[in-house]
Design an enzyme around this catalytic site. Structure first.
Site, PDB file in Angstrom:
ATOM      1  N   PHE A 162       0.823  -1.252  -0.157  1.00 29.39           N
ATOM      2  CA  PHE A 162      -0.064  -0.090   0.104  1.00 29.39           C
ATOM      3  C   PHE A 162       0.807   1.357   0.048  1.00 29.39           C
ATOM      4  CE2 PHE A 162      -2.789   3.211   2.042  1.00 29.39           C
ATOM      5  CZ  PHE A 162      -4.117   2.992   1.217  1.00 29.39           C
TER       6      PHE A 162
ATOM      7  N   ASP B  18       1.250  -5.286   8.474  1.00 28.17           N
ATOM      8  CA  ASP B  18       0.002  -4.535   8.156  1.00 28.17           C
ATOM      9  C   ASP B  18      -1.115  -5.366   7.820  1.00 28.17           C
ATOM     10  OD1 ASP B  18      -1.941  -2.662   7.144  1.00 28.17           O
ATOM     11  OD2 ASP B  18      -0.449  -1.566   6.345  1.00 28.17           O
TER      12      ASP B  18
ATOM     13  N   ARG C  51     -12.421  -3.449  -7.623  1.00 32.05           N
ATOM     14  CA  ARG C  51     -12.216  -4.371  -6.595  1.00 32.05           C
ATOM     15  C   ARG C  51     -13.705  -4.456  -5.556  1.00 32.05           C
ATOM     16  NH1 ARG C  51      -8.297  -2.095  -1.826  1.00 32.05           N
ATOM     17  NH2 ARG C  51     -10.094  -0.956  -1.179  1.00 32.05           N
TER      18      ARG C  51
ATOM     19  N   TYR D 132     -11.288   1.229  10.495  1.00 30.02           N
ATOM     20  CA  TYR D 132     -12.548   1.768   9.773  1.00 30.02           C
ATOM     21  C   TYR D 132     -12.859   0.908   8.450  1.00 30.02           C
ATOM     22  CZ  TYR D 132      -8.548   3.906   7.038  1.00 30.02           C
ATOM     23  OH  TYR D 132      -7.508   4.087   6.387  1.00 30.02           O
ATOM     24  N   LYS D 133     -12.370  -0.323   8.334  1.00 29.79           N
ATOM     25  CA  LYS D 133     -12.313  -1.188   7.379  1.00 29.79           C
ATOM     26  C   LYS D 133     -13.376  -2.124   7.739  1.00 29.79           C
ATOM     27  CE  LYS D 133      -8.302   0.346   4.589  1.00 29.79           C
ATOM     28  NZ  LYS D 133      -7.004   0.294   4.275  1.00 29.79           N
TER      29      LYS D 133
HETATM   30  C1  PLP Z   1      -6.056   1.287   4.287  1.00 27.56           C
HETATM   31  C2  PLP Z   1      -4.677   1.006   4.472  1.00 27.56           C
HETATM   32  C3  PLP Z   1      -3.911   1.870   5.091  1.00 27.56           C
HETATM   33  C4  PLP Z   1      -4.564   3.217   5.717  1.00 27.56           C
HETATM   34  O1  PLP Z   1      -3.569   4.014   6.304  1.00 27.56           O
HETATM   35  P1  PLP Z   1      -4.293   5.429   7.076  1.00 27.56           P
HETATM   36  O2  PLP Z   1      -3.170   5.967   7.845  1.00 27.56           O
HETATM   37  O3  PLP Z   1      -5.361   4.980   7.983  1.00 27.56           O
HETATM   38  O4  PLP Z   1      -4.689   6.388   6.016  1.00 27.56           O
HETATM   39  C5  PLP Z   1      -2.626   1.619   5.474  1.00 27.56           C
HETATM   40  N1  PLP Z   1      -2.085   0.375   5.032  1.00 27.56           N
HETATM   41  C6  PLP Z   1      -2.750  -0.468   4.087  1.00 27.56           C
HETATM   42  C7  PLP Z   1      -2.302  -1.918   3.740  1.00 27.56           C
HETATM   43  C8  PLP Z   1      -4.268  -0.083   3.916  1.00 27.56           C
HETATM   44  O5  PLP Z   1      -4.973  -1.096   3.202  1.00 27.56           O
END
Ligand code: PLP
Length: 411
Positions: free
Chosen positions: A134, A211, A385, A236-237
């Site tokens: 990501f 992560d 997705r 939040y996911k």
């Molecule tokens: C959604 C996501 C993030 C989001 O990071 P934020 O700091 O909440 O914006 C980070 N890493 C991965 C792998 C994600 O899917």
């Protein structure tokens, strides 16, 4: 009556919903039957709110915040990042208490944990990460490597798969300080063999930071058993904490004594209300905290933790696999003939809770679908997705969504 091309798959979806043991949980979410959103297929980017959260957030404002005022900190709020962290650890992380805290964002916690981990391996010079991780993970590590004069060792992973244990073996060495992997790849949905990754990482003496953004709440986790050193993830996911709800950090108990993160704030200090000179990290996982945590932001995710506790992560995973298998069946039947390609692993053992399909027209297609309340996600360059949230997504929604994509492609 003649059956149309929509009746047969819709009837099949209705059968699957009727047989789904998790079907009743869908009714606990706000908007699940909102006719203006016939298919919400993005619960892995922003989960739906639970009905319980609407009540709990209101009660927090009126009773806790409004009634207890500053006294709330002494009575409950100060410990909340750790107590909710312990619940999360028990319900969804496969981790014993005292290793998890809630706060900041995933990006900020990734920075803090990466720096803290690198300080535990001061004589080593490399951080391993993959090109398809990501963006925030890649950017944070670029910054950290720049600050400390370290080298990023990039894994060029298969974008339709992800980082395998063999990929990892070919890059880790006695120079590696830290390996950072997404447990479930945000694009392909590839599910990393975390136990295997931890083993290979540890053979060289390095540390593994996972992560968990796309796996927590959809894939059963066994952080303690796997031997993962550190982890971050967002709430939040699949945890439905609400837009921008705080993230979580896990630091394995046996690293905590020596673990020091770089944002030295008063809330992570030993005995913070003594207001003393000089920083001294709090004992245990509290030392990951920097400043005042968002208590309001932690209310809603507790409602989903209660649901996950009730259902159990194995049943959640079983539904998740059934949803992704079903989605891929429909993709093969209706979208592959129109030129779509599956961009996710086809073996469910190698896949998390979402699937991605590619087609050159998907950017425009997703834009049109959103106006109709059919809501998947677009991921550049041409990926659509489908995020399938086990507690709130129905088979009917998957069917509606995929037939709507078919209609856009045949327009
Ligand atoms: C959604 C996501 C993030 C989001 O990071 P934020 O700091 O909440 O914006 C980070 N890493 C991965 C792998 C994600 O899917």
């Amino acid at each position: 009556m003649m059956t149309t091309s929509t009746d047969v798959p819709a009837a099949r979806a209705a059968e699957l919903d009727a047989a789904d043991p998790l079907r009743p949980y869908r009714d606990l979410f706000i908007g699940a039957d909102d006719p203006s959103v016939p298919a919400y297929l993005d619960g892995n980017s922003l989960g739906r709110p639970t009905k319980a959260s609407a009540e709990q957030v209101t009660a927090f404002v009126t009773q806790s915040w409004g009634g207890r005022l500053i006294r709330g900190w002494d009575e409950e709020w100060y410990d909340l990042p750790i107590t909710i962290g312990d619940t999360l650890a028990r319900v969804a992380l496969g981790a014993a208490a005292g290793q998890t805290t809630i706060g900041d964002s995933t990006t900020v916690l990734l920075y803090k944990l990466a720096r803290g981990a690198l300080a535990l391996r001061p004589d080593r010079t490399e951080i391993v990460v993959d090109r398809d991780n990501f963006p925030t993970d890649r950017y944070v590590l670029e910054a950290v490597a720049g600050e400390l004069g370290l080298t990023l060792r990039w894994i060029e992973s298969d974008t339709r798969g992800g980082v395998t244990v063999d990929d990892l073996k070919s890059v880790v060495s006695e120079h590696t300080a830290l390996v950072v992997l997404s447990h479930v790849a945000y694009r392909s949905g590839y599910l990393v063999d975390a136990a295997g990754a931890a083993r290979v990482t540890h053979e060289t003496g390095a540390l593994l930071l996972l992560d968990l953004c796309h796996s927590v709440g959809s894939v059963p986790l066994e952080l303690d058993t796997w031997g993962v050193d550190l982890a971050v993830g967002c709430t939040y996911k699949y945890l439905n904490g609400g837009p921008g709800s705080p993230a979580f950090a896990y630091v394995r108990a046996d690293h905590q004594q020596d673990f020091v993160q770089p944002i030295w704030g008063w809330m992570g200090r030993d005995n913070p209300f003594a207001m003393e000179q000089g920083y001294r990290p709090a004992p245990g996982i509290r030392r990951v905290i920097s400043g005042t945590p968002s208590v309001l932001g932690m209310i809603a995710l507790q409602d989903t933790l209660a649901l996950l506790d009730d259902v159990g992560m194995d049943a959640v995973r079983a539904k998740s696999i059934a949803l992704t298998e079903y989605a891929l069946d429909l993709v093969r039947e209706f979208l592959v003939p129109l030129g779509a390609e599956i961009g996710s692993p086809e073996d469910s053992a190698e896949r998390g809770g979402h699937v991605i399909i590619d087609h050159p027209r998907f950017e425009a297609v997703v834009e049109r679908l959103w106006t109709k309340g059919v809501i998947p996600d677009f991921r550049a360059p041409q990926g659509l997705r489908l995020g399938l949230s086990p507690l709130s997504t129905s088979f009917g929604e998957v069917c509606t969504g995929i037939l709507a994509i078919r209609d856009e492609l045949t327009d």
